[in-house]
Design a protein around this motif. Structure first.
Motif, short mmCIF file in Angstrom:
data_model
loop_
_atom_site.label_atom_id
_atom_site.label_comp_id
_atom_site.label_asym_id
_atom_site.label_seq_id
_atom_site.Cartn_x
_atom_site.Cartn_y
_atom_site.Cartn_z
N ASN A 31 -97.55 -62.91 6.82
CA ASN A 31 -97.32 -64.02 5.88
C ASN A 31 -98.19 -65.22 6.23
OD1 ASN A 31 -93.68 -63.53 6.04
ND2 ASN A 31 -95.25 -62.32 4.98
N TYR A 47 -99.09 -72.50 -2.10
CA TYR A 47 -99.18 -71.05 -2.32
C TYR A 47 -98.79 -70.36 -1.02
CZ TYR A 47 -101.59 -70.32 -6.83
OH TYR A 47 -101.91 -70.22 -8.16
N SER A 49 -98.70 -66.10 0.83
CA SER A 49 -99.18 -64.72 0.72
C SER A 49 -98.33 -63.82 1.60
CB SER A 49 -100.65 -64.65 1.15
OG SER A 49 -101.07 -63.32 1.28
N LYS A 55 -100.46 -62.74 -3.34
CA LYS A 55 -100.30 -64.18 -3.38
C LYS A 55 -99.18 -64.55 -4.34
CE LYS A 55 -104.07 -64.54 -6.69
NZ LYS A 55 -105.45 -65.00 -6.94
N GLU A 56 -98.52 -65.65 -4.02
CA GLU A 56 -97.42 -66.14 -4.85
C GLU A 56 -97.53 -67.64 -4.96
OE1 GLU A 56 -95.42 -62.52 -5.69
OE2 GLU A 56 -94.96 -64.54 -6.40
N LYS A 57 -97.17 -68.16 -6.11
CA LYS A 57 -97.16 -69.61 -6.29
C LYS A 57 -95.99 -70.23 -5.53
CE LYS A 57 -99.26 -69.53 -10.87
NZ LYS A 57 -99.09 -69.83 -12.31
N SER A 65 -105.96 -72.62 -6.25
CA SER A 65 -105.88 -71.17 -6.21
C SER A 65 -106.07 -70.75 -4.75
CB SER A 65 -106.92 -70.52 -7.12
OG SER A 65 -108.23 -70.83 -6.67
N VAL A 66 -105.83 -69.47 -4.47
CA VAL A 66 -105.96 -68.98 -3.10
C VAL A 66 -106.63 -67.61 -3.11
CG1 VAL A 66 -104.01 -70.23 -2.08
CG2 VAL A 66 -103.63 -68.01 -3.19
N SER A 67 -107.08 -67.23 -1.92
CA SER A 67 -107.69 -65.93 -1.73
C SER A 67 -107.29 -65.39 -0.38
CB SER A 67 -109.21 -66.07 -1.82
OG SER A 67 -109.85 -64.86 -1.47
N ARG A 68 -106.91 -64.10 -0.35
CA ARG A 68 -106.58 -63.45 0.93
C ARG A 68 -107.19 -62.05 0.89
NH1 ARG A 68 -101.22 -62.84 4.10
NH2 ARG A 68 -102.04 -62.36 6.17
N PHE A 74 -106.87 -66.98 5.08
CA PHE A 74 -106.23 -67.40 3.84
C PHE A 74 -106.93 -68.66 3.38
CE2 PHE A 74 -103.33 -67.27 0.59
CZ PHE A 74 -102.20 -68.09 0.65
#
Lengths: 114, 112
Positions: A31, A47, A49, A55-57, A65-68, A74
């Motif tokens: 997480n 956000y 993850s 990913k979750e808001k 926004s996010v990226s994993r 992250f």
């Protein structure tokens, strides 16, 4: 000891720029979380993850926004930076094996949008 | 609406005394509550966890109580030291994924 590293301690960007904040953890935690911290408002979740590519808001995802792509990394993206996104940004990670595990935080990125 | 409240005013105490910090919440049914310490310019650091079915937890000079009827947690530091000066945050987790919801923190100042 768990180490959560945020790429920059201080960052200054201009309105309208696309901004990337990076976070890396070295403990294979599933997480990961992005928060912003503002005086009088405390930490607010942007956000999170669960795991790679998940990913979750959180509570205040608008404008972010996010990226994993990898488990250890992250990234938080400000699509078009605005002055109200000036804040302290904190990344955290946590294992998912049992309930109540503490979150481990980085030392934050203080972001100023001019 | 859901709220977590910590005293926003700084708590000033003398070295050697017991510091007591309060965390009140409304409209939550927390599975557990955590306390963190945050120093200026640093990220929060985990201190203690207390679960909904526990009344009290201790760790060295730290003690946490949890009263789900009063919807309150108290955080005590006994024999306080100037090095205990920091901001202390409480955080609730609900069941399921257990996202943490943080209070705004209380600043503790311990003077010699």
């Amino acid at each position: 000891d768990v180490k959560v590293t945020q790429s920059s301690r201080y960052l200054v960007k201009r309105t309208g720029e696309k901004v990337f904040l990076e976070c890396v953890q070295d403990m294979d935690h599933e997480n990961m979380f992005w928060y912003r911290q503002d005086p009088g408002l405390g930490l607010r979740l942007i956000y999170f993850s669960y795991d790679v590519k998940m990913k979750e808001k959180g509570d205040i995802p608008e404008g972010y926004s996010v990226s994993r792509e990898k488990k250890e990394r992250f990234s938080l993206i400000l699509e078009s930076a605005s002055t109200n996104q000036t804040s302290m940004y904190l990344c955290a990670s946590r294992p998912s094996d049992r309930e109540g595990q503490p979150q481990h935080f980085g030392d934050g990125t203080r972001l100023s949008i001019l | 609406s859901q709220k977590i409240e910590q005293n926003s005013e700084a708590l000033n105490i003398q070295e050697g005394k017991t510091a007591t910090l309060t965390c009140n919440y409304t409209n939550y049914s927390p599975a557990y509550l955590q306390w963190y310490r945050q120093d200026p310019g640093r990220g929060p650091v985990f201190l203690l966890l207390i679960r909904e079915n526990e009344k009290e937890k201790r760790k060295e000079r730290l003690k946490v109580t949890f009263d789900t009827t009063l919807k309150q947690s108290l955080f005590h530091i006994t024999a306080s030291q100037p090095a205990d000066s920091a901001t202390y945050l409480c955080a609730l987790a609900t069941t399921g994924f257990q996202k943490l919801v943080f209070g705004t923190g209380t600043r503790l100042l311990v003077s010699p």
